[in-house]
Design a protein around this motif. Structure first.
Motif, mmCIF file in Angstrom:
data_model
loop_
_atom_site.group_PDB
_atom_site.id
_atom_site.type_symbol
_atom_site.label_atom_id
_atom_site.label_comp_id
_atom_site.label_asym_id
_atom_site.label_seq_id
_atom_site.Cartn_x
_atom_site.Cartn_y
_atom_site.Cartn_z
ATOM 1 N N ALA A 195 13.104 -28.213 -3.465
ATOM 2 C CA ALA A 195 13.321 -26.960 -2.595
ATOM 3 C C ALA A 195 14.085 -25.902 -3.481
ATOM 4 N N GLU A 196 13.720 -24.552 -3.177
ATOM 5 C CA GLU A 196 14.383 -23.578 -3.874
ATOM 6 C C GLU A 196 15.637 -23.287 -3.363
ATOM 7 N N LYS A 197 16.515 -23.319 -4.330
ATOM 8 C CA LYS A 197 17.964 -23.345 -3.957
ATOM 9 C C LYS A 197 18.750 -22.181 -4.545
ATOM 10 N N VAL A 198 19.419 -21.439 -3.625
ATOM 11 C CA VAL A 198 20.107 -20.168 -4.334
ATOM 12 C C VAL A 198 21.382 -20.236 -3.678
ATOM 13 N N LEU A 199 22.528 -19.832 -4.693
ATOM 14 C CA LEU A 199 23.853 -19.827 -4.139
ATOM 15 C C LEU A 199 24.458 -18.453 -4.416
ATOM 16 N N ASN A 200 24.930 -17.901 -3.371
ATOM 17 C CA ASN A 200 25.531 -16.534 -3.748
ATOM 18 C C ASN A 200 27.146 -16.519 -2.876
ATOM 19 N N CYS A 201 28.134 -16.983 -3.912
ATOM 20 C CA CYS A 201 29.288 -17.135 -3.195
ATOM 21 C C CYS A 201 30.379 -16.465 -4.219
ATOM 22 N N LEU A 202 31.550 -15.824 -3.847
ATOM 23 C CA LEU A 202 32.456 -15.506 -4.899
ATOM 24 C C LEU A 202 33.704 -16.265 -5.087
ATOM 25 N N ASP A 203 33.786 -17.246 -4.371
ATOM 26 C CA ASP A 203 35.005 -18.322 -4.639
ATOM 27 C C ASP A 203 34.510 -19.447 -4.297
ATOM 28 N N PHE A 204 34.177 -20.359 -5.239
ATOM 29 C CA PHE A 204 33.987 -21.591 -5.315
ATOM 30 C C PHE A 204 33.915 -22.429 -6.716
ATOM 31 N N ASP A 205 34.235 -23.631 -6.699
ATOM 32 C CA ASP A 205 34.591 -24.406 -7.954
ATOM 33 C C ASP A 205 33.642 -24.557 -8.949
ATOM 34 N N LYS A 206 32.197 -24.891 -8.499
ATOM 35 C CA LYS A 206 31.201 -25.016 -9.506
ATOM 36 C C LYS A 206 29.846 -24.934 -8.653
ATOM 37 N N VAL A 207 29.024 -24.582 -9.397
ATOM 38 C CA VAL A 207 27.576 -24.469 -8.728
ATOM 39 C C VAL A 207 26.930 -25.874 -8.431
ATOM 40 N N PRO A 208 26.683 -26.206 -7.223
ATOM 41 C CA PRO A 208 25.986 -27.701 -6.775
ATOM 42 C C PRO A 208 24.832 -27.949 -7.707
ATOM 43 N N PHE A 209 24.525 -28.955 -8.059
ATOM 44 C CA PHE A 209 23.439 -29.342 -8.817
ATOM 45 C C PHE A 209 22.182 -28.903 -8.258
ATOM 46 N N GLY A 210 21.215 -28.166 -9.025
ATOM 47 C CA GLY A 210 19.878 -27.882 -8.691
ATOM 48 C C GLY A 210 19.914 -26.423 -7.995
ATOM 49 N N TYR A 211 21.050 -25.955 -7.932
ATOM 50 C CA TYR A 211 21.129 -24.582 -7.309
ATOM 51 C C TYR A 211 21.308 -23.334 -8.382
ATOM 52 N N THR A 212 20.731 -22.167 -7.913
ATOM 53 C CA THR A 212 20.761 -21.129 -8.920
ATOM 54 C C THR A 212 21.492 -20.195 -8.338
ATOM 55 N N PHE A 213 22.630 -20.029 -9.337
ATOM 56 C CA PHE A 213 23.821 -18.822 -8.889
ATOM 57 C C PHE A 213 23.419 -17.526 -9.136
ATOM 58 N N MET A 214 23.627 -16.842 -8.030
ATOM 59 C CA MET A 214 23.191 -15.215 -8.187
ATOM 60 C C MET A 214 24.509 -14.456 -7.746
ATOM 61 N N GLN A 215 24.994 -13.960 -8.803
ATOM 62 C CA GLN A 215 26.329 -13.383 -8.814
ATOM 63 C C GLN A 215 26.239 -12.177 -8.115
ATOM 64 N N GLY A 216 27.446 -11.714 -7.447
ATOM 65 C CA GLY A 216 27.330 -10.391 -6.887
ATOM 66 C C GLY A 216 27.838 -10.450 -5.302
ATOM 67 N N LYS A 217 27.927 -9.112 -4.770
ATOM 68 C CA LYS A 217 28.285 -9.045 -3.205
ATOM 69 C C LYS A 217 27.007 -9.482 -2.602
ATOM 70 N N ALA A 218 27.286 -10.179 -1.400
ATOM 71 C CA ALA A 218 26.183 -10.747 -0.521
ATOM 72 C C ALA A 218 25.349 -9.434 -0.030
ATOM 73 N N THR A 219 25.938 -8.341 0.118
ATOM 74 C CA THR A 219 25.267 -7.077 0.718
ATOM 75 C C THR A 219 24.300 -6.604 -0.210
ATOM 76 N N GLU A 220 24.428 -6.947 -1.510
ATOM 77 C CA GLU A 220 23.428 -6.647 -2.508
ATOM 78 C C GLU A 220 22.639 -7.657 -3.010
ATOM 79 N N VAL A 221 22.941 -8.751 -3.213
ATOM 80 C CA VAL A 221 22.245 -9.871 -3.643
ATOM 81 C C VAL A 221 21.173 -10.505 -2.473
ATOM 82 N N VAL A 222 21.670 -10.685 -1.393
ATOM 83 C CA VAL A 222 20.909 -11.360 -0.363
ATOM 84 C C VAL A 222 19.691 -10.232 -0.081
ATOM 85 N N PRO A 223 19.935 -8.894 0.427
ATOM 86 C CA PRO A 223 18.700 -8.071 0.812
ATOM 87 C C PRO A 223 17.827 -8.258 -0.571
ATOM 88 N N ALA A 224 18.076 -8.233 -1.726
ATOM 89 C CA ALA A 224 17.059 -8.059 -2.853
ATOM 90 C C ALA A 224 16.443 -9.228 -2.733
#
Length: 237
Positions: A195-224
């Protein structure tokens, strides 16, 4: 046996950081009553038994604040995915911002502020929207109404259904959660490897295995991201 992956299915796992971008304080950052009481005094069955008036006042305040804010661009983008995909939103949030943005298939694993329920075994449930709950306000069985919220120490709702949805999704978006509150945080592990897995969070310990981290505010990252996924669906149509 895991369910089969459905190529047109997206599951969104959302947390309080998403609503914070609408101006709604997170649970631990809430002003007012949160500063006067420890969490177990306003968010546990024991706190309810000891100080029901304080618990009602705390959630009445949260309910009023949630009603006063509006869905943000990320909420609206998530709703827009339904133009081309089967979308299931699994949210730890107790507000109704996803619904107001237009999403139609939402699992609230921690309950909903806009509902009250009785304290009898029947758990009679009532929609109250922004109205306060008062001490002495009873259900049809004569029991005190309480917020229809999952408190610390109570079982999380819809977990097996949510896990099955994540396991059958072709795309998984995790947004606004610190991945620190279990068992809901464990849902990220149910996603399939392909599955294509994307993470957009500002406060977490580590990116879960297999997820792509997209940094930035949700209001900017999610619409794109949603625009990209909608374009993919259009090109494959």
């Amino acid at each position: 046996m895991k369910p089969e992956v459905q190529p047109n299915k997206i599951v969104v796992l959302s947390g309080s950081g998403l609503s914070a971008e609408s101006g709604l304080p997170t649970f631990r950052d809430s002003n007012g009553l949160w500063n006067q009481y420890a969490w177990h005094e306003v968010a546990s069955p024991e706190g309810w038994q000891a100080r029901p008036e304080a618990v009602l006042a705390f959630y009445n305040e949260r309910r009023a604040k949630a009603a006063a804010v509006a869905p943000n661009a990320a909420h609206r983008a998530i709703a827009a995915l339904e133009q081309a995909y089967e979308v299931v939103v699994v949210t730890q949030n107790v507000d109704d911002l996803h619904e107001r943005a237009g999403s139609t298939n939402i699992l609230h694993v921690h309950g909903e502020l806009i509902y009250a329920r009785g304290t009898s075994d029947a758990r009679l449930r009532y929609r109250i929207d922004a109205a306060p709950i008062t001490l002495g306000q009873l259900c049809e069985h004569g029991t005190q109404l309480r917020p229809d919220i999952v408190w610390f120490g109570e079982p999380t709702q819809f977990m097996e259904e949510a896990r099955a949805h994540v396991a059958s999704a072709a795309k998984v978006l995790v947004v606004g959660t610190s991945l620190s509150v279990y068992p809901a945080a464990g849902l990220v592990k149910a996603a399939r490897g392909r599955a294509e897995k994307v993470l957009n969070c500002l406060d977490f310990d580590k990116v879960p295995f297999g997820y792509t981290f997209m940094q930035g505010k949700a209001t900017e990252v999610v619409p794109a991201l949603v625009n990209t996924w909608l374009n993919q669906a259009q090109s494959q149509a």
